[in-house]
Design a protein around this motif. Sequence first.
Motif, mmCIF file in Angstrom:
data_model
loop_
_atom_site.group_PDB
_atom_site.id
_atom_site.type_symbol
_atom_site.label_atom_id
_atom_site.label_comp_id
_atom_site.label_asym_id
_atom_site.label_seq_id
_atom_site.Cartn_x
_atom_site.Cartn_y
_atom_site.Cartn_z
ATOM 1 N N TYR A 196 41.717 43.935 35.348
ATOM 2 C CA TYR A 196 41.188 45.193 34.807
ATOM 3 C C TYR A 196 39.748 45.496 35.221
ATOM 4 N N GLY A 197 39.121 44.576 35.978
ATOM 5 C CA GLY A 197 37.741 44.800 36.401
ATOM 6 C C GLY A 197 37.597 46.075 37.223
ATOM 7 N N ARG A 198 38.620 46.394 38.031
ATOM 8 C CA ARG A 198 38.527 47.562 38.913
ATOM 9 C C ARG A 198 38.628 48.879 38.143
ATOM 10 N N TYR A 199 39.052 48.815 36.883
ATOM 11 C CA TYR A 199 39.230 50.049 36.107
ATOM 12 C C TYR A 199 38.076 50.316 35.130
ATOM 13 N N LEU A 200 37.003 49.503 35.217
ATOM 14 C CA LEU A 200 35.913 49.634 34.239
ATOM 15 C C LEU A 200 35.260 51.013 34.250
ATOM 16 N N PHE A 229 39.115 52.096 28.059
ATOM 17 C CA PHE A 229 39.989 51.044 27.523
ATOM 18 C C PHE A 229 39.918 49.755 28.354
ATOM 19 N N ALA A 230 39.348 49.863 29.570
ATOM 20 C CA ALA A 230 39.245 48.667 30.420
ATOM 21 C C ALA A 230 38.196 47.698 29.881
ATOM 22 N N THR A 231 37.158 48.225 29.219
ATOM 23 C CA THR A 231 36.079 47.342 28.735
ATOM 24 C C THR A 231 36.600 46.260 27.779
ATOM 25 N N PRO A 232 37.326 46.635 26.698
ATOM 26 C CA PRO A 232 37.808 45.553 25.815
ATOM 27 C C PRO A 232 38.787 44.615 26.508
ATOM 28 N N MET A 233 39.518 45.105 27.517
ATOM 29 C CA MET A 233 40.463 44.214 28.195
ATOM 30 C C MET A 233 39.731 43.194 29.069
ATOM 31 N N VAL A 234 38.681 43.639 29.784
ATOM 32 C CA VAL A 234 37.903 42.701 30.609
ATOM 33 C C VAL A 234 37.182 41.695 29.714
ATOM 34 N N VAL A 235 36.649 42.187 28.601
ATOM 35 C CA VAL A 235 35.963 41.275 27.663
ATOM 36 C C VAL A 235 36.963 40.254 27.123
ATOM 37 N N LEU A 283 35.590 55.643 42.945
ATOM 38 C CA LEU A 283 36.291 54.464 42.411
ATOM 39 C C LEU A 283 36.908 53.654 43.532
ATOM 40 N N PRO A 284 37.140 52.363 43.300
ATOM 41 C CA PRO A 284 37.913 51.576 44.274
ATOM 42 C C PRO A 284 39.330 52.146 44.360
ATOM 43 N N PHE A 289 45.060 45.971 43.669
ATOM 44 C CA PHE A 289 45.652 46.173 42.344
ATOM 45 C C PHE A 289 45.971 44.829 41.701
ATOM 46 N N ASP A 290 46.180 44.878 40.383
ATOM 47 C CA ASP A 290 46.502 43.657 39.624
ATOM 48 C C ASP A 290 47.981 43.649 39.250
#
Lengths: 292, 152
Positions: free
Chosen positions: A72-76, A81-87, B129-130, B136-137
């Motif tokens: 999920y780092g690429r979606y920050l 919603f990416a922030t809580p997932m990366v954390v 954005l990338p 992708f994951d």
Amino acid sequence: MSITSTAARTSTARGSATGSRRPGIGAVFGVEARKILSQTKTRAIALVLVVAPWVFILLVLHQDRLPLETLYGRYLKVSGFATPMVVLVAAAQWVLPLLASIISGDIFSAEDTHGTFKTILTRSTSRSAIFWGKTLAAFIATSALVLLLGASSLLAGLTTVGAQSFVDVGSGELTPGHGLWMVVASWLSVLPPVIGFAAIALCVSILTRSSVLGVVIPVVVGLVFQMYTFLNAWDTVRHSLLNTPMNAWRGLFDNPSYSAPFWHGLAVSAVYTALFLALGYFVFRNRNVTEG
Amino acid sequence: MRARTRTLAAAGAAAAIVMTASACTPDTTRSRVEADVPPTFVKAYALSERLQGHGMVRPRVTKTECHSSVNTVQDSGPGSWDCELAYTVNGKPKKASLLILIDSLACYQALDGEHRDDTIRDKTTGATLPDPKAGFDGCFNVYDNKTGTSKA
């Protein structure tokens, strides 16, 4: 068998017979919960847990590179919603076991440190009520801190990036409502293994009577589990480690989703929790109170 | 007492046998990687097109071949894998060479070697954005029956 423990058992049995006026688990829980809430360490940890996600996302937003190697780092910068997932991905490695240890690792041994066990074990409250009241308070406080980190991360993401549509684990698009559900459910799903780590901390705290060991040993256990995960060793062993269920949410939010890792993780967490609580309870019940 | 000991010993032996037997099946198998990467690539491609405002574009993957770069004999286990995908977009044939970095928890980051640093502009927010289709994951289920380590 020592005279003291025999006396304690007799006292417990007599107490059970006379009955209903004895303070129970609820009373002990209330006292312990107030004690945890009033501790400086708890307040300091809560403050760090609230502030850290904001610092993290603000730093990410002010740089060009993203942590692409993290799930999920690429979606920050795409969705809040990416922030809580990366954390969550990062915290599952060592922060969550550490939280469990800090709260639960000294809830019994602190009584040894302050020499107060003799006082509380000779009061009218049964040993069983003391054990379960303390355990419940430790589990709920630990869970609350974990959820506080999750809530703060979610708020930081939504405030700084926004509530855009999100993606599941397999890059499928999710509406903001589904994204929110995914974040909430993922954070809730790590509670069983976190409670497993808390049970280890409680048990070590009772066995060693040392707050330092109560905090350090579960963290070291977590690190050993983590190191094993990095090895290309037997997968079956990895499935039985307590850090694997921390990642079970990934299957629930893949597309198509699969729940086998979650149920397996739940069973593993339950076994660890039951085993270490049973051991802790046995030692605590038979403890010689004259030792302090 | 003796019966209980015998029962415990039998249960222990059974658990050891089950553990040993299941330990022979790795979590990361070629079947699982080849089953998971193509649909995830399709969704990442569609996301990339949608973010750029190109509407709903979904490629059709026609061929996939993945091999482990770490365990080349058995084609299994975490680490780096190479996947070659052949696909069509609006009838035009294309190819992608993906580097798949698989962790021991059965999740991976897929990177398109040539385009891994490509960026796109999000039409809605204007942010750079990338490109989702260049990286992708994904995760796969290690409890399914896709245990084949080689399609031969």
